[in-house]
Design a protein around this motif. Sequence first.
Motif, PDB file in Angstrom:
ATOM      1  N   GLY A   1       0.813  -1.201   0.000  1.00  0.00           N
ATOM      2  CA  GLY A   1       0.000   0.000   0.000  1.00  0.00           C
ATOM      3  C   GLY A   1       0.851   1.258   0.000  1.00  0.00           C
ATOM      4  N   PRO A   2       0.238   2.434  -0.170  1.00  0.00           N
ATOM      5  CA  PRO A   2       0.996   3.686  -0.233  1.00  0.00           C
ATOM      6  C   PRO A   2       1.446   4.153   1.144  1.00  0.00           C
ATOM      7  N   PRO A   3       2.653   4.705   1.257  1.00  0.00           N
ATOM      8  CA  PRO A   3       3.127   5.250   2.545  1.00  0.00           C
ATOM      9  C   PRO A   3       2.687   6.691   2.729  1.00  0.00           C
ATOM     10  N   HIS A   4       2.838   7.169   3.953  1.00  0.00           N
ATOM     11  CA  HIS A   4       2.526   8.567   4.248  1.00  0.00           C
ATOM     12  C   HIS A   4       3.711   9.466   3.891  1.00  0.00           C
ATOM     13  N   VAL A   5       4.931   8.996   4.171  1.00  0.00           N
ATOM     14  CA  VAL A   5       6.154   9.747   3.874  1.00  0.00           C
ATOM     15  C   VAL A   5       7.176   8.780   3.281  1.00  0.00           C
ATOM     16  N   ILE A   6       7.924   9.237   2.285  1.00  0.00           N
ATOM     17  CA  ILE A   6       8.995   8.444   1.690  1.00  0.00           C
ATOM     18  C   ILE A   6      10.301   9.207   1.846  1.00  0.00           C
ATOM     19  N   VAL A   7      11.225   8.658   2.603  1.00  0.00           N
ATOM     20  CA  VAL A   7      12.524   9.286   2.842  1.00  0.00           C
ATOM     21  C   VAL A   7      13.546   8.648   1.893  1.00  0.00           C
ATOM     22  N   THR A   8      14.263   9.467   1.144  1.00  0.00           N
ATOM     23  CA  THR A   8      15.253   8.976   0.183  1.00  0.00           C
ATOM     24  C   THR A   8      16.532   9.800   0.302  1.00  0.00           C
ATOM     25  N   ASP A   9      17.547   9.357  -0.436  1.00  0.00           N
ATOM     26  CA  ASP A   9      18.744  10.189  -0.566  1.00  0.00           C
ATOM     27  C   ASP A   9      18.524  11.161  -1.729  1.00  0.00           C
ATOM     28  N   LEU A  10      19.601  11.765  -2.211  1.00  0.00           N
ATOM     29  CA  LEU A  10      19.475  12.801  -3.242  1.00  0.00           C
ATOM     30  C   LEU A  10      19.526  12.252  -4.666  1.00  0.00           C
ATOM     31  N   LEU A  11      19.386  10.933  -4.834  1.00  0.00           N
ATOM     32  CA  LEU A  11      19.357  10.360  -6.173  1.00  0.00           C
ATOM     33  C   LEU A  11      18.143  10.893  -6.933  1.00  0.00           C
ATOM     34  N   ARG A  12      18.370  11.456  -8.117  1.00  0.00           N
ATOM     35  CA  ARG A  12      17.291  12.113  -8.860  1.00  0.00           C
ATOM     36  C   ARG A  12      16.285  11.120  -9.423  1.00  0.00           C
ATOM     37  N   SER A  13      16.657   9.859  -9.500  1.00  0.00           N
ATOM     38  CA  SER A  13      15.732   8.855 -10.035  1.00  0.00           C
ATOM     39  C   SER A  13      14.504   8.715  -9.152  1.00  0.00           C
ATOM     40  N   TYR A  14      14.655   8.887  -7.845  1.00  0.00           N
ATOM     41  CA  TYR A  14      13.507   8.788  -6.944  1.00  0.00           C
ATOM     42  C   TYR A  14      12.481   9.878  -7.245  1.00  0.00           C
ATOM     43  N   GLY A  15      12.955  11.098  -7.356  1.00  0.00           N
ATOM     44  CA  GLY A  15      12.037  12.201  -7.623  1.00  0.00           C
ATOM     45  C   GLY A  15      11.332  12.050  -8.957  1.00  0.00           C
ATOM     46  N   ALA A  16      12.078  11.597  -9.982  1.00  0.00           N
ATOM     47  CA  ALA A  16      11.467  11.413 -11.301  1.00  0.00           C
ATOM     48  C   ALA A  16      10.412  10.313 -11.272  1.00  0.00           C
ATOM     49  N   ALA A  17      10.694   9.227 -10.544  1.00  0.00           N
ATOM     50  CA  ALA A  17       9.727   8.129 -10.460  1.00  0.00           C
ATOM     51  C   ALA A  17       8.486   8.547  -9.674  1.00  0.00           C
ATOM     52  N   MET A  18       8.677   9.329  -8.614  1.00  0.00           N
ATOM     53  CA  MET A  18       7.531   9.741  -7.803  1.00  0.00           C
ATOM     54  C   MET A  18       6.647  10.740  -8.525  1.00  0.00           C
ATOM     55  N   LYS A  19       7.198  11.505  -9.434  1.00  0.00           N
ATOM     56  CA  LYS A  19       6.373  12.405 -10.243  1.00  0.00           C
ATOM     57  C   LYS A  19       5.444  11.611 -11.151  1.00  0.00           C
ATOM     58  N   VAL A  20       5.931  10.476 -11.654  1.00  0.00           N
ATOM     59  CA  VAL A  20       5.097   9.623 -12.502  1.00  0.00           C
ATOM     60  C   VAL A  20       3.966   9.018 -11.686  1.00  0.00           C
ATOM     61  N   ILE A  21       4.286   8.564 -10.471  1.00  0.00           N
ATOM     62  CA  ILE A  21       3.273   7.949  -9.608  1.00  0.00           C
ATOM     63  C   ILE A  21       2.305   8.995  -9.058  1.00  0.00           C
ATOM     64  N   GLY A  22       2.810  10.211  -8.814  1.00  0.00           N
ATOM     65  CA  GLY A  22       1.962  11.270  -8.284  1.00  0.00           C
ATOM     66  C   GLY A  22       2.094  11.486  -6.794  1.00  0.00           C
ATOM     67  N   ASN A  23       3.190  11.033  -6.202  1.00  0.00           N
ATOM     68  CA  ASN A  23       3.381  11.239  -4.758  1.00  0.00           C
ATOM     69  C   ASN A  23       4.689  11.970  -4.480  1.00  0.00           C
ATOM     70  N   ALA A  24       5.080  12.859  -5.376  1.00  0.00           N
ATOM     71  CA  ALA A  24       6.322  13.606  -5.177  1.00  0.00           C
ATOM     72  C   ALA A  24       6.256  14.480  -3.930  1.00  0.00           C
ATOM     73  N   HIS A  25       5.055  14.898  -3.537  1.00  0.00           N
ATOM     74  CA  HIS A  25       4.911  15.754  -2.354  1.00  0.00           C
ATOM     75  C   HIS A  25       5.190  14.993  -1.062  1.00  0.00           C
ATOM     76  N   ARG A  26       5.259  13.673  -1.124  1.00  0.00           N
ATOM     77  CA  ARG A  26       5.527  12.869   0.067  1.00  0.00           C
ATOM     78  C   ARG A  26       7.012  12.590   0.271  1.00  0.00           C
ATOM     79  N   GLN A  27       7.839  12.978  -0.649  1.00  0.00           N
ATOM     80  CA  GLN A  27       9.269  12.681  -0.559  1.00  0.00           C
ATOM     81  C   GLN A  27       9.978  13.644   0.374  1.00  0.00           C
ATOM     82  N   GLU A  28      10.867  13.097   1.200  1.00  0.00           N
ATOM     83  CA  GLU A  28      11.709  13.897   2.087  1.00  0.00           C
ATOM     84  C   GLU A  28      13.163  13.477   1.895  1.00  0.00           C
TER      85      GLU A  28
END
Length: 235
Positions: free
Chosen positions: A133-160
Motif C-alpha cells: 500500500g501507499p506510505p505517508h512519507v517516503i525518505v530517500t537520498d538525493l538520487l534524482r531517479s527517486y524524484g522522477a519516479a515519484m512524479k510519474v506515480i503522483g506522490n512527489a509531495h511525500r518525498q523527504e
Amino acid sequence: MTKRDPFKYFKTSPQIIRLAVMLYVRYPLSLRNVEDLLHERGIEISHETVRFWWNRFGPLFAAEIRRKRVQHLRAHSNWQWHLDEVFVKINGETHYLWRAVDHEGEVLESYVTKRRDRKAALKFLRKTMKRFGPPHVIVTDLLRSYGAAMKVIGNAHRQETDRWLNNRAENSHQPFRRRERAMLRFRRTRTMQKFVAIHSSIHNHFNQERHLYSRANFKLNRAAALTEWRQLCSA
C-alpha cells in the motif's frame, strides 16, 4: 481444502530442514559451515543438501512470514518508508540492490537491477506499493531517479530528503553485506534476487531490536519467534 504438506516424500524431519535453512540464511555461514554445525549435533548431511533445502524451502518460509506481516504493516496510518540503493557485484559486473525499510526497521522489499535510473526506481516503487500500500512519507537520498519516479506515480509531495534522515535504510544493508561476504558474492542476478527476498523476510522475523526493551521481554520475544519458526509450513 486441506493444506499441502511441503515436506511430503522427504525422509529428513521438518525440524532438521527448518534448522538448516535458518542457520544458513540467518547467520553469515557457508554451506560447509552449516554441514559442520549439524554434524556436531549428530546430523549427517552434505552441504549440497543444505543448498537444495534453502532453494526449495527458503521461498516457502519467507512467503509465509511475509503473508502474516503484510496485513499488520498495512494497518499503520502514519507509515514512513526509507529507500536506499547500494552497489553489488555479480560476476564482476556492477548491479544495484534497492531496499525499502519501514519506520520500525522492517525490510519491506529488496530488488536487484542493472541500472539505477527512473525506470528501475519506478518499477521498484510500484512493486513495493502493490504489496504494502501507499506510505505517508517516503525518505530517500538525493538520487534524482527517486524524484522522477515519484512524479510519474503522483506522490512527489511525500518525498523527504536530508543528510541524516535515511540512516535507517543505510543500516539495513549491513546484515546482507555480512551474508554477501560469507557467500563470496553472487554469480547470477536471479540467485541474488531470490536470496535477498528470503534473507529480508527471515531477518525481519528474528529481528527483536533488543536495545529497545528489557532482557526479560527480549527473551520472551525470541522464544516466540523460534516457536513460530518451528511451525512454518506445518500441515
